[in-house]
Scaffold this active site. Structure first.
Site, PDB file in Angstrom:
ATOM      1  N   GLU A 193     -22.917  13.803 -47.253  1.00 42.99           N
ATOM      2  CA  GLU A 193     -22.630  15.186 -47.651  1.00 42.99           C
ATOM      3  C   GLU A 193     -23.234  15.571 -48.997  1.00 42.99           C
ATOM      4  O   GLU A 193     -23.770  16.670 -49.154  1.00 42.99           O
ATOM      5  CB  GLU A 193     -21.110  15.437 -47.689  1.00 42.99           C
ATOM      6  CG  GLU A 193     -20.449  15.584 -46.327  1.00 42.99           C
ATOM      7  CD  GLU A 193     -20.098  14.250 -45.682  1.00 42.99           C
ATOM      8  OE1 GLU A 193     -20.365  13.192 -46.298  1.00 42.99           O
ATOM      9  OE2 GLU A 193     -19.545  14.257 -44.571  1.00 42.99           O
ATOM     10  N   HIS A 204      -7.009  14.162 -43.961  1.00 43.69           N
ATOM     11  CA  HIS A 204      -7.667  15.108 -43.062  1.00 43.69           C
ATOM     12  C   HIS A 204      -6.854  16.377 -42.827  1.00 43.69           C
ATOM     13  O   HIS A 204      -7.030  17.046 -41.824  1.00 43.69           O
ATOM     14  CB  HIS A 204      -7.953  14.446 -41.701  1.00 43.69           C
ATOM     15  CG  HIS A 204      -8.951  13.346 -41.776  1.00 43.69           C
ATOM     16  ND1 HIS A 204      -8.661  12.103 -42.282  1.00 43.69           N
ATOM     17  CD2 HIS A 204     -10.261  13.296 -41.418  1.00 43.69           C
ATOM     18  CE1 HIS A 204      -9.738  11.335 -42.224  1.00 43.69           C
ATOM     19  NE2 HIS A 204     -10.721  12.035 -41.697  1.00 43.69           N
TER      20      HIS A 204
END
Lengths: 358, 374
Positions: free
Chosen positions: A61, A130
């Protein structure tokens, strides 16, 4: 007007903008040759536009958001998908220290027309790493714009605005919204950045929310209606810029405000809203501004704990009753009878976890 | 610090005398500019951080002058030399250091954020390693747009330990992007030596992990640096093959003015490197070839002195940015309307207590502890 899903609406926006402007390209993990992203928004675009317009990346990322920044400075318009918002943490240096700063620190000589799409989800037992909603971090940063569409219509219209914008845009998508249907014009339309919506009008209470929390707010408003209470819901759609005009107009009418977010309220979006509402509507308020968000804990796994940690419908409902009670509209004690936190501070929610997951 | 190869090359080059003198002059200009900037810093005309290129001139000039007009250059915050070598106006660069509206970034960036978009110098970046993925993005843009150029990305030895370096080089290698990664290895990331920061101190060897050629060159030899950079840029442009070039050089000064640069290295080491001063070495070679004019090129030295003095004068005479321009260059034009409903009449949602009034801090300046100003 066609009824399509939130997912289809986003895909239409991407396809239309990629067709309209050759500078637009997509980048992300498993968005192309195989589409294993939770969103599946990009399905079929690789086949249509090829590997350079739909670029698959490794799990990297910081690398590919930086690549997006660089490509944008040279005039391309990258639209980057991060699998879920949680994974952008490893790339925050590129977002905050680079994308957001470039126009200013280079005196306006460079700009970063880039969109970062971030699916946000809570309530499917995804656990601590998450299940986060830290949009306030981005909305706190000058140089960024932060959008959070709730409906298919706004998903398409706002994504098109974001892609055409000359600044870096953080685009929050509801992972629980992808299969939601709604009416979306087939024409080329955009939704302006910085303009909130009022999906439900009312006269007794304003519930301000964004993203998935709007859907909860609408359900709570429905429930309140059954009790003779008329709640108005403001869907912010845009967090930075924030449409305080719409929020204040609503609160001046209802005299009561409840601000809701999925994330942690402390230092959060609702903190910002509460501060601005009390300043803009001080003499109009019949009760202190109330806030409602997730419990201040990392999201636990077990269904009972997760359900209790969410800014669930019941919690929002009780917060709404609290505002109405404090304003004198409801009898004292009704709100508390309705369910204050229990002695140990854990909210006992009546909402089943799976219903919350959507 | 790895020892520099003692092999001195003879002056074998196809460059014209004028071109050789241009390189010499650029190195002199950078040296003089940095010395004067350091002096202006001590006179409090320059604030913040100041990272000098003194000692590294051959690496700076050898790399920056190797590019073709279609190429782009990125570098770290030790960027004054690159800006000058790329042809940015000496006056505007100095004005930026002085924080003036006439500076290359209109006083918004300062020493670390120089740029010259017209000449394809895309900055001056302040976070170690942060510019490397961005440079790869520029290379990707050239590739997507089917433009002919390549990207030259400079960074220090400290950046090699960052995740951004690894991710960026992996992507460049994976996608065959036209990019040359130059490690300006001056031996130390701030006060930490390469040996204390990299498991493999021969940094160019890392290229192998990304299926790239890696080379090491004497960073004190401007022609060797230039030749290697030109060759690797051709490889990037013509064969879509990215590469790593490690230039062994040295900064005589500390990391920044507050770091005397002595606590972590010996006087002998500094002296040894000064014995291989890139400007002296090149001047000797030019002298041998008979290229240097009158009196060992004293005329060039004086010319450069004048140019830097004029830059200082220009910076001194330039206006400060107007405080009312505080909100310029934050967003593009569309933002004015987009933010209009956030806090009417105030920029970007800010609550304006006194609309139209821009306040200035009238308190005595709070100077941070000097030790923190690295």
């Amino acid at each position: 007007m066609a009824q399509i899903t939130y997912r289809q609406a986003l895909q239409q926006a991407l396809r239309e903008e990629m067709t309209r402007d050759a500078r637009v390209f997509l980048m992300g993990e498993e968005i192309g040759e195989v589409t294993l992203t939770p969103s599946k928004v990009t399905e079929g675009l690789f086949q249509q536009f090829g590997p350079k317009r739909v670029r698959d990346t490794p799990i990297s990322e910081e690398g590919f958001i930086g690549v997006g920044v660089g490509a944008a400075t040279l005039g391309l318009r990258p639209v980057i998908e991060i699998m879920t918002i949680n994974f952008i943490l490893v790339a925050m240096d590129q977002v905050i220290n680079h994308a957001a700063k470039i126009r200013c620190m280079f005196g306006g000589e460079l700009s970063v027309p880039m969109v970062i799409r971030l699916p946000v989800a809570q309530g499917s037992q995804l656990t601590a790493q998450h299940s986060q909603s830290f949009e306030g971090w981005f909305a706190n940063t000058p140089g960024l714009k932060v959008l959070a569409p709730t409906t298919p219509h706004d998903a398409k219209g706002l994504l098109k605005s974001a892609i055409r914008d000359d600044d870096p845009v953080i685009f929050l998508e509801g992972l629980q919204s992808y299969s939601e249907r709604g009416e979306v014009p087939e024409t080329d339309f955009t939704v302006p950045i910085g303009l909130a919506a009022v999906p439900r009008e009312g006269s007794d209470l304003t519930i301000v929310a964004h993203g998935f929390a709007v859907r909860r707010a609408l359900r709570v408003a429905e429930r309140l209606e059954g009790e003779g209470i008329s709640a108005e819901v403001v869907d912010l759609r845009s967090l930075r810029p924030l449409d305080m005009e719409t929020v204040a107009t609503s609160v001046r009418k209802t005299h009561r405000a409840l601000c809701v977010e999925q994330g942690w309220p402390t230092y959060g979006v609702t903190a910002e809203l509460a501060s601005r509402i009390q300043r803009a509507c001080f003499t109009d308020l019949d009760a202190p501004v109330e806030r409602c968000g997730g419990a201040e804990v990392p999201m636990p796994y077990a269904r009972t704990l997760e359900s209790a940690a969410l800014a669930n419908d019941d919690k929002i409902y009780r917060a709404a009753r609290q505002v109405l009670t404090e304003s004198g509209m409801l009898g004292r004690g009704v709100g508390r009878d309705g369910g204050a936190p229990s002695g140990n501070g854990v909210v006992r929610s009546g909402t089943p976890a799976r219903a919350v997951a959507g | 610090m790895s020892t520099v190869s003692p092999t001195e090359r003879r002056l074998e080059t196809n460059l014209s005398d004028d071109e050789l003198l241009r390189l010499h002059r650029l190195m002199l200009l950078i040296r003089r500019f940095e010395e004067r900037a350091e002096e202006q810093y001590t006179r409090d005309r320059i604030g913040g951080y100041l990272h000098l290129n003194i000692g590294e001139e051959a690496t700076v000039v050898g790399t920056s002058t190797a590019i073709q007009p279609d190429d782009y250059v990125f570098c770290s915050y030790r960027d004054h030399g690159v800006a000058l070598a790329m042809g940015a106006s000496t006056q505007q660069v100095m004005a930026e250091l002085f924080g003036k509206e006439t500076g290359v970034a209109h006083g918004r960036g300062g020493s670390m954020h120089l740029l010259d978009v017209k000449r394809h110098f895309l900055g001056g970046w302040g976070i170690v390693g942060g510019q490397i993925p961005i440079a790869v993005g520029a290379a990707l843009a050239l590739d997507n747009l089917e433009k002919p150029g390549a990207v030259l990305c400079l960074f220090g030895d400290g950046a090699v330990a960052t995740g951004a370096f690894h991710e960026a080089l992996n992507l460049a290698g994976l996608w065959h992007l036209p990019c040359v990664f130059v490690i300006t290895n001056n031996g130390y990331g701030m006060g930490t030596s390469v040996e204390r920061s990299s498991a493999e101190p021969e940094l160019y060897k890392r290229a192998a992990a990304y299926k790239m050629p890696g080379e090491r060159v004497d960073g004190q030899d401007v022609l060797a640096v230039r030749e290697a950079t030109q060759r690797l840029l051709r490889l990037a442009r013509d064969e879509r093959q990215p590469s790593v070039l490690e230039c062994l050089t040295y900064r005589y000064r500390g990391h920044s003015p507050i770091d005397p640069g002595k606590g972590y290295r010996t006087p002998e080491e500094i002296e040894e490197w000064r014995g291989r001063d890139p400007i002296t070495l090149f001047a000797q070679r030019l002298q041998e070839r008979g290229v240097l004019p009158d009196n060992g090129g004293q005329g060039i030295v004086e010319e450069v002195d004048r140019e830097v003095q004029e830059a200082i004068d220009f910076a001194l005479q330039s206006p400060d940015p107007d405080p009312s321009a505080l909100y310029h260059h934050i967003y593009g034009e569309a933002a004015v309307e987009q933010f209009a409903r956030m806090a009417p009449g105030a920029p970007f949602g800010e609550r304006s207590i006194s609309p139209g009034v821009v306040t200035q801090d009238t308190a005595a300046p709070d100077t941070p502890d000097e030790a923190t100003l690295n």
